[in-house]
Design an enzyme around this catalytic site. Structure first.
Site, PDB file in Angstrom:
ATOM      1  N   GLY A  16      -2.328  -8.939  -4.868  1.00  0.00           N
ATOM      2  CA  GLY A  16      -3.357  -9.399  -5.762  1.00  0.00           C
ATOM      3  C   GLY A  16      -3.145 -11.034  -5.779  1.00  0.00           C
ATOM      4  N   ARG A  41       7.008 -12.323 -13.499  1.00  0.00           N
ATOM      5  CA  ARG A  41       6.299 -12.634 -12.405  1.00  0.00           C
ATOM      6  C   ARG A  41       5.175 -13.584 -12.721  1.00  0.00           C
ATOM      7  NH1 ARG A  41       4.554  -7.921  -8.264  1.00  0.00           N
ATOM      8  NH2 ARG A  41       6.103  -8.569  -6.632  1.00  0.00           N
ATOM      9  N   SER A 132      -5.968  -1.779  -4.614  1.00  0.00           N
ATOM     10  CA  SER A 132      -4.906  -0.864  -4.380  1.00  0.00           C
ATOM     11  C   SER A 132      -5.150   0.227  -3.349  1.00  0.00           C
ATOM     12  CB  SER A 132      -4.397  -0.207  -5.565  1.00  0.00           C
ATOM     13  OG  SER A 132      -4.064  -1.190  -6.551  1.00  0.00           O
ATOM     14  N   GLU A 163      -7.121  -3.770   1.155  1.00  0.00           N
ATOM     15  CA  GLU A 163      -6.714  -4.976   1.846  1.00  0.00           C
ATOM     16  C   GLU A 163      -5.926  -4.751   2.969  1.00  0.00           C
ATOM     17  OE1 GLU A 163      -7.617  -8.185   0.694  1.00  0.00           O
ATOM     18  OE2 GLU A 163      -6.531  -8.326   2.698  1.00  0.00           O
ATOM     19  N   LYS A 222      -8.777   2.829   4.859  1.00  0.00           N
ATOM     20  CA  LYS A 222      -7.317   2.019   4.775  1.00  0.00           C
ATOM     21  C   LYS A 222      -6.125   2.883   4.928  1.00  0.00           C
ATOM     22  CE  LYS A 222      -4.271  -0.682   3.478  1.00  0.00           C
ATOM     23  NZ  LYS A 222      -3.991  -1.915   4.155  1.00  0.00           N
ATOM     24  N   ASN A 226      -3.609   2.017   8.614  1.00  0.00           N
ATOM     25  CA  ASN A 226      -2.313   2.077   8.237  1.00  0.00           C
ATOM     26  C   ASN A 226      -1.423   3.313   9.193  1.00  0.00           C
ATOM     27  OD1 ASN A 226      -1.815  -0.231   7.243  1.00  0.00           O
ATOM     28  ND2 ASN A 226      -1.502   0.617   5.207  1.00  0.00           N
ATOM     29  N   GLY A 273      12.896   0.156  13.858  1.00  0.00           N
ATOM     30  CA  GLY A 273      12.033   1.024  12.919  1.00  0.00           C
ATOM     31  C   GLY A 273      11.137   0.403  11.943  1.00  0.00           C
ATOM     32  N   CYS A 278       4.008  -0.383   2.689  1.00  0.00           N
ATOM     33  CA  CYS A 278       2.789   0.544   3.048  1.00  0.00           C
ATOM     34  C   CYS A 278       2.750   1.472   4.041  1.00  0.00           C
ATOM     35  CB  CYS A 278       1.662  -0.369   3.764  1.00  0.00           C
ATOM     36  SG  CYS A 278       1.275  -1.727   2.092  1.00  0.00           S
ATOM     37  N   LYS A 281       4.734   5.125   3.074  1.00  0.00           N
ATOM     38  CA  LYS A 281       3.887   5.541   1.692  1.00  0.00           C
ATOM     39  C   LYS A 281       2.315   6.005   2.155  1.00  0.00           C
ATOM     40  CE  LYS A 281       2.043   1.789  -1.034  1.00  0.00           C
ATOM     41  NZ  LYS A 281       0.654   2.139  -1.120  1.00  0.00           N
ATOM     42  N   PHE A 340      12.010  -6.789   5.642  1.00  0.00           N
ATOM     43  CA  PHE A 340      11.338  -5.617   6.460  1.00  0.00           C
ATOM     44  C   PHE A 340      11.000  -6.318   7.830  1.00  0.00           C
ATOM     45  CE2 PHE A 340       6.877  -5.327   6.433  1.00  0.00           C
ATOM     46  CZ  PHE A 340       6.490  -6.090   5.322  1.00  0.00           C
TER      47      PHE A 340
HETATM   48  P1  NAD Z   1       3.339  -4.920  -6.105  1.00  0.00           P
HETATM   49  O1  NAD Z   1       4.152  -4.178  -6.602  1.00  0.00           O
HETATM   50  O2  NAD Z   1       3.946  -6.316  -5.387  1.00  0.00           O
HETATM   51  O3  NAD Z   1       2.256  -5.576  -7.446  1.00  0.00           O
HETATM   52  C1  NAD Z   1       1.817  -5.078  -8.226  1.00  0.00           C
HETATM   53  C2  NAD Z   1       1.770  -5.713  -9.557  1.00  0.00           C
HETATM   54  O4  NAD Z   1       0.957  -4.763 -10.187  1.00  0.00           O
HETATM   55  C3  NAD Z   1       3.037  -5.641 -10.274  1.00  0.00           C
HETATM   56  O5  NAD Z   1       3.451  -7.097 -10.483  1.00  0.00           O
HETATM   57  C4  NAD Z   1       3.050  -4.929 -11.603  1.00  0.00           C
HETATM   58  O6  NAD Z   1       3.780  -5.447 -12.567  1.00  0.00           O
HETATM   59  C5  NAD Z   1       1.507  -4.916 -11.896  1.00  0.00           C
HETATM   60  N1  NAD Z   1       0.804  -3.909 -12.653  1.00  0.00           N
HETATM   61  C6  NAD Z   1       1.159  -2.484 -12.498  1.00  0.00           C
HETATM   62  N2  NAD Z   1       0.489  -1.961 -13.438  1.00  0.00           N
HETATM   63  C7  NAD Z   1      -0.267  -2.854 -14.284  1.00  0.00           C
HETATM   64  C8  NAD Z   1      -1.166  -2.832 -15.226  1.00  0.00           C
HETATM   65  N3  NAD Z   1      -1.410  -1.812 -15.836  1.00  0.00           N
HETATM   66  N4  NAD Z   1      -1.499  -3.915 -15.748  1.00  0.00           N
HETATM   67  C9  NAD Z   1      -1.162  -5.183 -15.266  1.00  0.00           C
HETATM   68  N5  NAD Z   1      -0.223  -5.262 -14.080  1.00  0.00           N
HETATM   69  C10 NAD Z   1      -0.232  -4.182 -13.904  1.00  0.00           C
HETATM   70  O7  NAD Z   1       2.298  -4.429  -5.287  1.00  0.00           O
HETATM   71  P2  NAD Z   1       1.623  -5.132  -3.755  1.00  0.00           P
HETATM   72  O8  NAD Z   1       2.472  -5.070  -2.623  1.00  0.00           O
HETATM   73  O9  NAD Z   1       0.551  -6.274  -4.157  1.00  0.00           O
HETATM   74  O10 NAD Z   1       0.520  -3.455  -3.711  1.00  0.00           O
HETATM   75  C11 NAD Z   1      -0.493  -3.356  -4.441  1.00  0.00           C
HETATM   76  C12 NAD Z   1      -1.421  -2.644  -3.874  1.00  0.00           C
HETATM   77  O11 NAD Z   1      -1.774  -2.961  -2.777  1.00  0.00           O
HETATM   78  C13 NAD Z   1      -0.863  -1.006  -3.437  1.00  0.00           C
HETATM   79  O12 NAD Z   1      -1.518  -0.168  -3.640  1.00  0.00           O
HETATM   80  C14 NAD Z   1      -0.404  -1.268  -1.862  1.00  0.00           C
HETATM   81  O13 NAD Z   1      -0.560  -0.140  -1.268  1.00  0.00           O
HETATM   82  C15 NAD Z   1      -1.656  -2.123  -1.426  1.00  0.00           C
HETATM   83  N6  NAD Z   1      -1.342  -3.153  -0.468  1.00  0.00           N
HETATM   84  C16 NAD Z   1      -0.432  -3.420  -0.120  1.00  0.00           C
HETATM   85  C17 NAD Z   1      -0.131  -4.386   0.949  1.00  0.00           C
HETATM   86  C18 NAD Z   1       1.062  -5.158   1.129  1.00  0.00           C
HETATM   87  O14 NAD Z   1       1.419  -5.735   2.200  1.00  0.00           O
HETATM   88  N7  NAD Z   1       1.932  -5.362   0.236  1.00  0.00           N
HETATM   89  C19 NAD Z   1      -1.311  -4.544   2.047  1.00  0.00           C
HETATM   90  C20 NAD Z   1      -2.427  -3.823   1.742  1.00  0.00           C
HETATM   91  C21 NAD Z   1      -2.615  -3.106   0.448  1.00  0.00           C
HETATM   92  C1  UDX Z   2       1.013  -3.496   7.242  1.00  0.00           C
HETATM   93  C2  UDX Z   2      -0.675  -3.403   7.960  1.00  0.00           C
HETATM   94  O1  UDX Z   2      -0.382  -4.128   9.129  1.00  0.00           O
HETATM   95  C3  UDX Z   2      -1.366  -4.321   7.111  1.00  0.00           C
HETATM   96  O2  UDX Z   2      -2.660  -4.261   7.681  1.00  0.00           O
HETATM   97  C4  UDX Z   2      -1.571  -3.544   5.778  1.00  0.00           C
HETATM   98  O3  UDX Z   2      -2.536  -4.088   5.005  1.00  0.00           O
HETATM   99  C5  UDX Z   2      -0.347  -3.312   5.108  1.00  0.00           C
HETATM  100  O4  UDX Z   2       0.625  -2.796   6.044  1.00  0.00           O
HETATM  101  P1  UDX Z   2       2.954  -5.059   6.639  1.00  0.00           P
HETATM  102  O5  UDX Z   2       3.615  -3.914   6.406  1.00  0.00           O
HETATM  103  O6  UDX Z   2       2.710  -6.308   5.881  1.00  0.00           O
HETATM  104  O7  UDX Z   2       1.447  -4.706   7.109  1.00  0.00           O
HETATM  105  O8  UDX Z   2       3.556  -5.651   8.091  1.00  0.00           O
HETATM  106  P2  UDX Z   2       3.263  -5.229   9.433  1.00  0.00           P
HETATM  107  O9  UDX Z   2       3.090  -6.255  10.573  1.00  0.00           O
HETATM  108  O10 UDX Z   2       2.331  -4.328   9.811  1.00  0.00           O
HETATM  109  O11 UDX Z   2       4.703  -4.660   9.948  1.00  0.00           O
HETATM  110  C6  UDX Z   2       5.039  -3.446   9.402  1.00  0.00           C
HETATM  111  C7  UDX Z   2       6.559  -2.892  10.141  1.00  0.00           C
HETATM  112  O12 UDX Z   2       6.375  -2.549  11.525  1.00  0.00           O
HETATM  113  C8  UDX Z   2       7.721  -4.002   9.991  1.00  0.00           C
HETATM  114  O13 UDX Z   2       8.753  -3.632   9.534  1.00  0.00           O
HETATM  115  C9  UDX Z   2       7.441  -4.637  11.359  1.00  0.00           C
HETATM  116  O14 UDX Z   2       8.552  -5.205  11.934  1.00  0.00           O
HETATM  117  C10 UDX Z   2       7.195  -3.413  12.236  1.00  0.00           C
HETATM  118  N1  UDX Z   2       6.511  -3.653  13.575  1.00  0.00           N
HETATM  119  C11 UDX Z   2       5.460  -4.097  13.657  1.00  0.00           C
HETATM  120  C12 UDX Z   2       7.275  -3.223  14.719  1.00  0.00           C
HETATM  121  O15 UDX Z   2       8.458  -2.510  14.645  1.00  0.00           O
HETATM  122  N2  UDX Z   2       6.377  -3.323  16.042  1.00  0.00           N
HETATM  123  C13 UDX Z   2       5.527  -4.027  16.039  1.00  0.00           C
HETATM  124  O16 UDX Z   2       4.823  -4.042  17.198  1.00  0.00           O
HETATM  125  C14 UDX Z   2       4.906  -4.503  14.669  1.00  0.00           C
END
Ligand code: NAD
Ligand code: UDX
Length: 471
Positions: A16, A41, A132, A163, A222, A226, A273, A278, A281, A340
């Protein structure tokens, strides 16, 4: 289609925050308010010295330009909802820890709470966007909740807009995405809502990169993206085991196969690893979905991607023990990197956590250094990884260091767990001088020049290469 002028994003996390900060930057005519229940936050997002709650290259610059202009962070969720004509739901969807589907299904309670809040406080029509990552057909549940609780004259249109940013490169991914995916119901209202969101992205994303599809395809895409990305890593990691046993070199193999334009060169780096919030999960979520749909073969196929990843981590820590003459009890091991991946302070599912837990259970002493992960986070993660061990005991075994050099001092072995750039530039002569001998290096990220280190005197073990200490 409605012309969007006010956006609210529920959830100020890794997705977000950066996503809506970039929308605000690229769309100065749109007011963007990011709300969260977590006050700490929000305070960090608002901090006068830009000590933001997450580390992401380029993020501070974006927030600096837009914050206070048309980008706001607030804990007033209700006000954010009321004012907006488009609402992103960007809350966390972790794996369920108990109940039906525990260990696999996504926990949708935060999505549901946010949805119920929207229904409760909205006094005008809204476009509600799932940002999400959610199981296929979640939009349907959201719509049911919204419609059952809405006031007269409030219409809710639901879109899916997953996303695809990766942490560490979030800002450049958001500036020039491979694609933006928008899913909607194929009704006139659904298509209109889709156009409204498309117009937002069209402020900076070329139109041909904005894909519009059906809701369910968008949600499933999505999970599928992944799963396929993680599958590539598990495939290359499975091959790394064969390389270690045969004398082939995984980097050479990956390079050779990546030259095939159908396969392509990216995302083929063998590692200790995959981690991150993401991959695991979302695959488990796909496994659960497959099982719920009575497709056990499909479930087993995807489950193996996660199992291979667990195997890779186990295999690596065993190799460390085997190489150090089958015991690391009382030996000091320097673990370089705790995040990670590089360029993030995020530790969710980081392989380093598993490695350190394994070393702890072998009764080793561990020195850990990471340039970005806060120390409290390291303690939290280690505590969670060994729930039966009191933190005091963990703190006797593990020391958090301020630099790589400090971590390596008096160690028997150095283990590279994260590919931080600074680990490529370590003064290995100095490290060697400060370590116990024989001095071992384990490269879990394929970042060091093994030959150079061997010349200094190190015994080097690399993922995807045999252990005979020559290439
Ligand atoms: P995050 O835990 O960093 O952020 C989520 C936020 O939502 C937290 O700050 C939490 O306090 C807030 N929240 C929860 N319930 C709430 C509510 N009812 N009202 C207001 N705020 C609330 O999570 P994230 O990494 O940003 O991931 C969010 C979503 O995006 C997940 O579904 C995840 O799978 C997806 N996603 C994550 C990534 C990534 O790289 N982290 C990439 C693509 C998609
Ligand atoms: C991933 C997806 O790439 C992204 O598109 C999605 O929105 C969220 O999940 P992220 O988990 O942030 O993104 O990072 P990513 O670069 O994909 O790496 C994931 C893991 O794989 C890391 O631990 C990374 O080190 C590992 N990785 C990645 C490898 O071990 N080898 C590779 O060649 C690439």
């Amino acid at each position: 289609p409605v012309k969007v002028s006010k956006i609210c994003c529920i959830g100020a996390g890794y997705v977000g925050g950066p996503t809506c900060a970039v929308i605000a930057l690229k769309c100065p005519h749109i007011q963007v308010t990011i709300v969260d229940l977590n006050k700490d936050r929000i305070d960090a997002w608002n901090s006068p010295d830009f000590a933001l709650p997450i580390y992401e290259p380029g993020l501070v610059e974006v927030v600096r330009q837009a914050r206070g202009r048309n980008l706001f962070f607030s804990t007033d969720v209700d006000k954010g909802i009321k004012e907006a004509d488009l609402i992103f739901v960007s809350v966390n969807t972790p794996t369920k820890k108990s109940g039906v589907g525990a260990g696999f299904a996504a926990d949708l309670k935060y999505v549901e709470l946010a949805t119920r809040r929207i229904a409760e406080v909205a006094t005008s029509s809204k476009i509600v966007v799932e940002k999400s990552t959610v199981p296929c057909r979640t939009a349907e549940s959201m719509r049911t909740i919204l419609e059952a609780n809405s006031k007269p004259n409030c219409r809710f249109d639901i879109l899916s807009n997953p996303e695809f940013l990766a942490e560490g490169t979030a800002i450049s991914d958001l500036f020039s995405p491979d694609r933006v995916l928008i899913g909607s119901l194929q009704t006139q209202e659904g298509i209109d809502a889709c156009q409204s969101l498309k117009q937002v992205y069209a402020n900076w994303v070329p139109e041909e990169r904005i894909l519009t599809v059906g809701l369910w395809s968008s949600e499933l895409s999505k999970l599928a993206a992944n799963a396929m990305l993680a599958q590539r890593i598990s495939s290359v990691n499975a091959l790394s085991a064969i390389c270690e046993a045969t004398g082939a070199n995984i980097d050479e193999v990956a390079h050779a196969i990546g030259y095939d334009s159908r396969i392509g060169p990216k995302f083929l780096k063998a590692s200790v690893g995959f981690g991150g919030s993401c991959f695991q999960k979302d695959i488990l979520n796909l496994v659960y979905l497959s099982e719920s749909l009575h497709l056990p073969e499909v479930a087993a196929y995807w489950r193996q991607v996660v199992e291979m990843n667990e195997y890779q981590k186990r295999r690596f820590s065993k190799r460390v023990v085997d190489t150090l003459f089958n015991t690391i009890t009382g030996k000091r091991i320097a673990v370089l990197g705790f995040a990670f991946k590089a360029d993030t302070g995020d530790t969710r599912e980081s392989a380093a956590i598993t490695l350190i837990r394994d070393f702890q259970s072998e009764k080793a002493l561990v020195n850990v250094y990471d340039p970005k992960v806060p120390h409290e986070q390291i303690w939290l993660d280690l505590e969670e990884a060994s729930p039966q061990v009191p933190l005091d005991t963990i703190k006797k075994q593990v020391t958090i260091c301020k630099s790589a050099i400090e971590a390596c001092k008096d160690a028997e072995a150095v283990v590279i767990a994260t590919e931080w750039k600074e680990f490529k530039e370590i003064d290995w002569e100095a490290v060697y001088a400060s370590m116990n001998k024989p001095a071992f290096v384990f490269d879990g990220r394929l970042i060091i020049d093994a030959e150079k280190l061997r010349k200094i005197g190190f015994k080097v073990t690399t993922i995807g290469r045999p252990s005979n200490n020559q290439d």
